[in-house]
Design an enzyme around this catalytic site. Structure first.
Site, PDB file in Angstrom:
ATOM      1  N   LEU A 148     -56.654  26.397 -38.633  1.00  0.00           N
ATOM      2  CA  LEU A 148     -57.693  25.981 -39.574  1.00  0.00           C
ATOM      3  C   LEU A 148     -57.139  24.962 -40.573  1.00  0.00           C
ATOM      4  O   LEU A 148     -55.923  24.789 -40.680  1.00  0.00           O
ATOM      5  CB  LEU A 148     -58.222  27.215 -40.312  1.00  0.00           C
ATOM      6  CG  LEU A 148     -58.814  28.299 -39.396  1.00  0.00           C
ATOM      7  CD1 LEU A 148     -59.144  29.559 -40.190  1.00  0.00           C
ATOM      8  CD2 LEU A 148     -60.057  27.786 -38.683  1.00  0.00           C
ATOM      9  N   PRO A 149     -58.028  24.304 -41.330  1.00  0.00           N
ATOM     10  CA  PRO A 149     -57.536  23.229 -42.201  1.00  0.00           C
ATOM     11  C   PRO A 149     -56.569  23.683 -43.310  1.00  0.00           C
ATOM     12  O   PRO A 149     -55.500  23.104 -43.460  1.00  0.00           O
ATOM     13  CB  PRO A 149     -58.824  22.643 -42.802  1.00  0.00           C
ATOM     14  CG  PRO A 149     -59.902  23.007 -41.845  1.00  0.00           C
ATOM     15  CD  PRO A 149     -59.498  24.317 -41.253  1.00  0.00           C
ATOM     16  N   THR A 153     -51.299  24.687 -41.321  1.00  0.00           N
ATOM     17  CA  THR A 153     -50.344  24.365 -42.390  1.00  0.00           C
ATOM     18  C   THR A 153     -51.010  24.754 -43.705  1.00  0.00           C
ATOM     19  O   THR A 153     -51.998  24.136 -44.105  1.00  0.00           O
ATOM     20  CB  THR A 153     -50.020  22.859 -42.404  1.00  0.00           C
ATOM     21  OG1 THR A 153     -49.542  22.483 -41.113  1.00  0.00           O
ATOM     22  CG2 THR A 153     -48.962  22.551 -43.450  1.00  0.00           C
ATOM     23  N   LYS A 157     -42.121  23.578 -42.810  1.00  0.00           N
ATOM     24  CA  LYS A 157     -43.141  22.595 -42.417  1.00  0.00           C
ATOM     25  C   LYS A 157     -43.437  21.618 -43.567  1.00  0.00           C
ATOM     26  O   LYS A 157     -43.605  20.419 -43.366  1.00  0.00           O
ATOM     27  CB  LYS A 157     -44.412  23.345 -41.987  1.00  0.00           C
ATOM     28  CG  LYS A 157     -45.637  22.493 -41.774  1.00  0.00           C
ATOM     29  CD  LYS A 157     -45.563  21.651 -40.530  1.00  0.00           C
ATOM     30  CE  LYS A 157     -46.814  20.782 -40.416  1.00  0.00           C
ATOM     31  NZ  LYS A 157     -46.695  19.753 -39.404  1.00  0.00           N
ATOM     32  N   LYS A 213     -53.236  16.974 -48.458  1.00  0.00           N
ATOM     33  CA  LYS A 213     -53.135  18.430 -48.668  1.00  0.00           C
ATOM     34  C   LYS A 213     -51.693  18.904 -48.537  1.00  0.00           C
ATOM     35  O   LYS A 213     -51.172  19.619 -49.389  1.00  0.00           O
ATOM     36  CB  LYS A 213     -54.020  19.149 -47.644  1.00  0.00           C
ATOM     37  CG  LYS A 213     -53.932  20.664 -47.700  1.00  0.00           C
ATOM     38  CD  LYS A 213     -54.271  21.320 -46.360  1.00  0.00           C
ATOM     39  CE  LYS A 213     -53.229  21.084 -45.324  1.00  0.00           C
ATOM     40  NZ  LYS A 213     -53.372  21.865 -44.085  1.00  0.00           N
TER      41      LYS A 213
HETATM   42  P1  NAD Z   1     -59.332  19.739 -37.880  1.00  0.00           P
HETATM   43  O1  NAD Z   1     -60.059  19.553 -39.153  1.00  0.00           O
HETATM   44  O2  NAD Z   1     -59.489  18.736 -36.773  1.00  0.00           O
HETATM   45  O3  NAD Z   1     -59.664  21.197 -37.255  1.00  0.00           O
HETATM   46  C1  NAD Z   1     -59.916  22.337 -38.012  1.00  0.00           C
HETATM   47  C2  NAD Z   1     -61.030  23.093 -37.322  1.00  0.00           C
HETATM   48  O4  NAD Z   1     -61.240  24.352 -37.967  1.00  0.00           O
HETATM   49  C3  NAD Z   1     -62.368  22.346 -37.350  1.00  0.00           C
HETATM   50  O5  NAD Z   1     -62.827  22.153 -36.026  1.00  0.00           O
HETATM   51  C4  NAD Z   1     -63.284  23.292 -38.148  1.00  0.00           C
HETATM   52  O6  NAD Z   1     -64.620  23.292 -37.695  1.00  0.00           O
HETATM   53  C5  NAD Z   1     -62.623  24.630 -37.889  1.00  0.00           C
HETATM   54  N1  NAD Z   1     -62.957  25.666 -38.869  1.00  0.00           N
HETATM   55  C6  NAD Z   1     -62.863  25.622 -40.218  1.00  0.00           C
HETATM   56  N2  NAD Z   1     -63.246  26.801 -40.759  1.00  0.00           N
HETATM   57  C7  NAD Z   1     -63.579  27.602 -39.713  1.00  0.00           C
HETATM   58  C8  NAD Z   1     -64.043  28.945 -39.604  1.00  0.00           C
HETATM   59  N3  NAD Z   1     -64.259  29.688 -40.689  1.00  0.00           N
HETATM   60  N4  NAD Z   1     -64.299  29.449 -38.375  1.00  0.00           N
HETATM   61  C9  NAD Z   1     -64.084  28.703 -37.271  1.00  0.00           C
HETATM   62  N5  NAD Z   1     -63.649  27.424 -37.301  1.00  0.00           N
HETATM   63  C10 NAD Z   1     -63.398  26.885 -38.510  1.00  0.00           C
HETATM   64  O7  NAD Z   1     -57.778  19.879 -38.266  1.00  0.00           O
HETATM   65  P2  NAD Z   1     -56.507  19.762 -37.299  1.00  0.00           P
HETATM   66  O8  NAD Z   1     -56.029  18.352 -37.305  1.00  0.00           O
HETATM   67  O9  NAD Z   1     -56.793  20.444 -36.017  1.00  0.00           O
HETATM   68  O10 NAD Z   1     -55.442  20.588 -38.162  1.00  0.00           O
HETATM   69  C11 NAD Z   1     -55.483  22.010 -38.218  1.00  0.00           C
HETATM   70  C12 NAD Z   1     -54.253  22.457 -38.999  1.00  0.00           C
HETATM   71  O11 NAD Z   1     -53.065  21.986 -38.342  1.00  0.00           O
HETATM   72  C13 NAD Z   1     -54.203  21.917 -40.436  1.00  0.00           C
HETATM   73  O12 NAD Z   1     -53.670  22.898 -41.281  1.00  0.00           O
HETATM   74  C14 NAD Z   1     -53.251  20.727 -40.314  1.00  0.00           C
HETATM   75  O13 NAD Z   1     -52.597  20.451 -41.535  1.00  0.00           O
HETATM   76  C15 NAD Z   1     -52.300  21.200 -39.238  1.00  0.00           C
HETATM   77  N6  NAD Z   1     -51.651  20.153 -38.430  1.00  0.00           N
HETATM   78  C16 NAD Z   1     -52.350  19.092 -37.962  1.00  0.00           C
HETATM   79  C17 NAD Z   1     -51.685  18.124 -37.195  1.00  0.00           C
HETATM   80  C18 NAD Z   1     -52.409  16.909 -36.637  1.00  0.00           C
HETATM   81  O14 NAD Z   1     -51.729  15.973 -36.161  1.00  0.00           O
HETATM   82  N7  NAD Z   1     -53.733  16.867 -36.655  1.00  0.00           N
HETATM   83  C19 NAD Z   1     -50.320  18.256 -36.912  1.00  0.00           C
HETATM   84  C20 NAD Z   1     -49.665  19.385 -37.374  1.00  0.00           C
HETATM   85  C21 NAD Z   1     -50.325  20.333 -38.133  1.00  0.00           C
END
Ligand code: NAD
Length: 302
Positions: free
Chosen positions: A65-66, A99, A174, A249
């Protein structure tokens, strides 16, 4: 075959769940965005009507999740949260790969422990490409025995599995990594913008620096200049990577950690301001390598 509940199918969670399904696990998924669910069906996942249904009958669940508020809101009951920890039998294993702030990771871990549920904070590195290829790095905090139990499932999504230490240690490692990544990316964009302004071709300059002492992951694997690297977000309008607002963030989390540790982080603070400024210009949803545009927009025509 393990029955796995997976919540959060965004840029990262979607391909991670798909890899678990590809490895033969029964993956019950949920996300708030309908398009993500459609993609998950095509990837062989079982789509649930809500998060509780997604984890029902599972001894293992993963969230992606975010931010901390979303993770607490899913697993805990505080502030009207969904209290999903209550859906598991004692001994179940919950792995949060988001994260998030250390305090949230520790709060969920403590609540899980109080119910006899095992919990790991397991943020990842490697970006969307790593998630799709199943080559992520997992940086895990929690009990060693729980880490060992999680390894076979994490190995379906990643190549490098690290146990950083006790609960919360995954998040600390991280944050250090992402602060360094932000500094590297801003520096890479700055150097490329300077060289191009002085007439160099961005691909040529990238190759030279890539074989010289300035080489780094942002330059070599995630080049911010459009067209230099075919598979990088820069070459597809900065779509579908790691959003600038998520980097902001993470840098905020690193600043909070620095305050807690009484540790000076001047480079990290500067990087945070740069990415914040970029997001404030309406670029928060673009991949973080679009920080290049900040430099290109601000070059003096001379
Ligand atoms: P994103 O915003 O694409 O995905 C998050 C998903 O969570 C969304 O699809 C949203 O609809 C869903 N969501 C939120 N609340 C919810 C709930 N209550 N129930 C069900 N679904 C819910 O973000 P992301 O890029 O996939 O990143 C996710 C995490 O991974 C973050 O913490 C980010 O910092 C970390 N991260 C991202 C990357 C990257 O390259 N994108 C790399 C490493 C770590």
């Amino acid at each position: 075959m393990t029955r796995i509940g997976f919540i959060g199918l965004g840029n990262m969670g979607g391909p991670m769940a798909a890899n678990l399904a590809r490895a033969g696990h029964a993956v019950q998924v949920f996300d708030l965005v309908p398009e993500s669910l459609e993609r998950a069906i095509k990837a062989g996942c079982i789509v649930a009507g809500d998060a509780r249904e997604a984890v029902s009958g599972c001894d293992l669940a993963i969230s992606m999740l975010p931010a901390g508020e979303h993770v607490r809101g899913l697993w805990l009951s505080e502030g009207g949260g969904q209290d999903l920890l209550g859906a598991f039998p004692a001994g179940a294993l919950v792995i949060d790969c988001s994260t998030i702030d250390v305090a949230s990771a520790r709060a969920v871990g403590a609540a899980a422990k109080a119910r006899g549920i095992r919990f790991l904070d397991a943020p990842v590195s490697g970006g969307v490409a790593g998630a799709a290829a199943g080559t992520l790095t997992f940086i895990v905090g929690g009990e060693s025995s729980d880490f060992e139990a999680a390894k076979p499932v994490l190995a379906c999504m990643g190549q490098n599995l690290f146990h950083a230490g006790a609960l919360g240690a995954g998040q600390i490692a991280k944050m250090c990594n992402n602060m360094l990544l932000a500094i590297h990316m801003a520096g890479t964009a700055e150097a490329l913008a300077l060289g191009v302004k002085e007439g160099l071709e961005p691909g040529v300059l990238s190759t030279i620096m890539g074989k010289s002492s300035g080489n780094n992951w942002s330059l070599e694997r995630y080049n911010p200049w459009p067209g230099v690297m075919e598979n990088a977000p820069a070459s597809r309008g900065y779509e579908g990577g790691f959003m600038t607002r998520l980097m902001v963030k993470d840098l905020g989390l690193a600043m909070a950690l620095a305050e807690h540790a009484h540790s000076a982080v001047p480079m990290g603070a500067l990087a945070r301001n740069l990415f914040n400024l970029h997001a404030a210009k309406g670029q928060g949803a673009k991949d973080f390598s679009s920080i290049l545009e900040l430099y290109r927009d601000n070059t003096d025509p001379g």
